[in-house]
Design a protein around this motif. Structure first.
Motif: not given
Length: 524
Positions: A265-294
């Motif tokens: 129970e103490p870590v219930s939902g942790y994996v789902e929340q980790a995947k949510d953070r990784l989804l957010f990281a994917t979008a932001r890191l991609n935008e960061a690379r595009q902005a750096a290239d521009a």
């Protein structure tokens, strides 16, 4: 005798009154002089030869009429001038009265805040300082991997100093909550101390924020090298965490099969929340690379920091699952030895108990309770899946109520349980700090202090309180979920985790190393 009213009047006010009376007297004398002057000059004889009576009589009438008009005009002009000066003085006195309570006094000071308002300010300061320390710790962990301990020593030193100030502020606040001190003035000073400690913690972090950006190459003069290197490092951690998240999901499935439901129970939902953070990281890191290239450096830095924050919190969640699985294994191996040690302690206490002791009745009640707890744990060991950490907690608490000497195995068991509880509460607050309030953070700080002082049982109990309070805050806040199309890309979870500061309608800037003045410097 001087009246009480005169004694209470400020000297400066009395001086102003005297000046005004003097001006009035001088004005009156001046006006009187102008009125008397014509009469005085009317009887003065002109020093010229005496003319004939007819000539004098012929010229007397027109000369007297001209002198009368001129002499009356001058006093009228003086009177009008005096009236104008009096009106100007009145306007000045009116303006002065608007800015001070009494003539001759300084402007009034702002009112002293009420105790309720002071408490509200202290709570807000504690929460803000705690957020700043946590965000700074997260970014510094990435910077240390890139540059090593030597180059990051000034930032580490500032963070430790801020942590020390924050810990002291939480300690003062905790005593304040317990009613210490009791005097109203001393309690007010305690709140002032909390505000001062929090301000100093923020100041230490603010002082190093610009230098950290220069080291990373994220300032205006950093060029593309700093952003590029940080993106590479963040993307490597992202790929590693994506694989570990899959493994963590498998570990949780094993925990559910091997142990009782309460164990996971103490870590219930942790994996789902980790995947949510990784989804957010994917979008932001991609935008960061595009902005750096521009060539859009500010936008690249902003998106980079948001992606880095999400990667760090995903690591905290995955680490939490791995930590719990490891501690459950350690606890399961320790339960049999802890049972034996507790039973030996009970036997030692029984052999040393005197029949005539005034505490015999209470001691026998404790012994009976301990016997029931140990019997229940032994039954769980042979009855199927159970929760090893909970079993150790019950064993150590039952033995801790006795006055006998503690065995080493029981101390080790209590320390294992306490460390697990404190770590679990720390992880939960770290990834939900956007919703967690001051009360839960204060309890967590107290648990850390108790653990550092070697009070394992107390640390375990207070950490449990902190976790319950934090979970309550999150339930009241509401757990965010992605919509059907995933268009939010984890933004709601990033706000819940304090990755985005929610200062603007677009979820705000990412949190960065720094205090209240600099933590949101990467704004749009």
């Amino acid at each position: 005798m001087t009246s009480s009213l005169s004694r209470g009047r400020p000297r400066r006010a009395t001086a102003h009154i005297r000046v005004r009376v003097t001006h009035a007297v001088l004005g009156a004398l001046t006006g009187t002089g102008w009125l008397v002057l014509p009469m005085m000059t009317a009887e003065v004889h002109d020093p010229v030869p005496v003319a004939s009576a007819g000539a004098v009589a012929a010229a007397a009438a027109p000369q007297q009429d001209g002198t009368s008009v001129a002499d009356l005009a001058l006093p009228l002009v003086a009177g009008a001038t005096a009236v104008a000066l009096a009106g100007y003085g009145y306007l000045r006195r009116t303006r002065r009265a608007r800015t001070r309570t009494t003539p001759g006094t300084v402007p009034a000071r702002p009112p002293t805040p009420t105790p309720a308002e002071s408490e509200r300010q202290a709570r807000a300061a504690l929460r803000l300082a705690d957020d700043c320390v946590r965000a700074s710790r997260e970014e510094l962990s990435l910077v240390r991997e890139l540059f090593g301990d030597k180059q990051t020593e000034p930032f580490t030193h500032a963070l430790r100093a801020a942590e020390t100030e924050l810990a002291a502020a939480f300690a003062i606040w905790r005593r304040y909550e317990e009613g210490v001190p009791e005097e109203p003035s001393a309690r007010h000073q305690a709140l002032v101390g909390v505000l001062g400690r929090c301000a100093e913690a923020g100041r230490r972090l603010d002082a190093e924020a610009a230098a950290l950006d220069r080291l990373r190459g994220l300032d205006e003069d950093g060029g593309d090298r700093g952003v590029g290197a940080a993106l590479v490092a963040a993307e490597e951690r992202f790929r590693e965490l994506a694989a570990r998240a899959v493994t963590a999901q498998e570990l949780l499935a094993t925990v559910r099969k091997r142990y009782a439901p309460s164990a996971g129970e103490p870590v219930s939902g942790y994996v789902e929340q980790a995947k949510d953070r990784l989804l957010f990281a994917t979008a932001r890191l991609n935008e960061a690379r595009q902005a750096a290239d521009a060539g859009d450096r500010p936008r690249a830095v902003r998106q980079l920091r948001a992606g880095e924050g999400a990667v760090v919190q995903a690591a905290v969640l995955v680490d939490g699952v791995e930590r719990l699985v490891s501690r459950l294994g350690e606890a399961a191996a320790l339960v049999p030895a802890a049972l034996t040690g507790a039973e030996a302690e009970l036997a030692a206490v029984r052999s040393g108990t005197g029949r005539t002791s005034p505490t015999t009745t209470e001691l026998h009640a404790r012994l009976a309770h301990a016997d029931l707890v140990l019997a229940a744990v032994r039954e769980e060991l042979t009855g199927g899946p159970y929760d090893p950490l909970d079993a150790l907690r019950r064993i150590t608490r039952a033995a801790g109520r006795l006055d006998g000497a503690r065995s080493g195995v029981l101390d080790a068991a209590a320390l294992l349980v306490a460390r697990n509880s404190v770590a679990g509460a720390e992880e939960f607050v770290a990834v939900h700090r956007g919703a967690v309030g001051t009360q839960a953070r204060a309890r967590l700080a107290e648990a850390v202090r108790e653990l550092g002082a070697g009070n394992a049982a107390r640390a375990d109990a207070v950490a449990g309180e902190a976790r319950e309070l934090a979970e309550r805050d999150v339930r009241e806040y509401g757990i965010p979920h992605l919509d059907a199309e995933g268009s939010t890309a984890g933004v709601a979870g990033a706000v819940l985790g304090g990755i985005l500061l929610a200062e603007t309608p677009d979820a705000g800037p990412p949190a960065a190393y720094g205090g209240p003045r600099t933590r949101s410097r990467h704004h749009a």
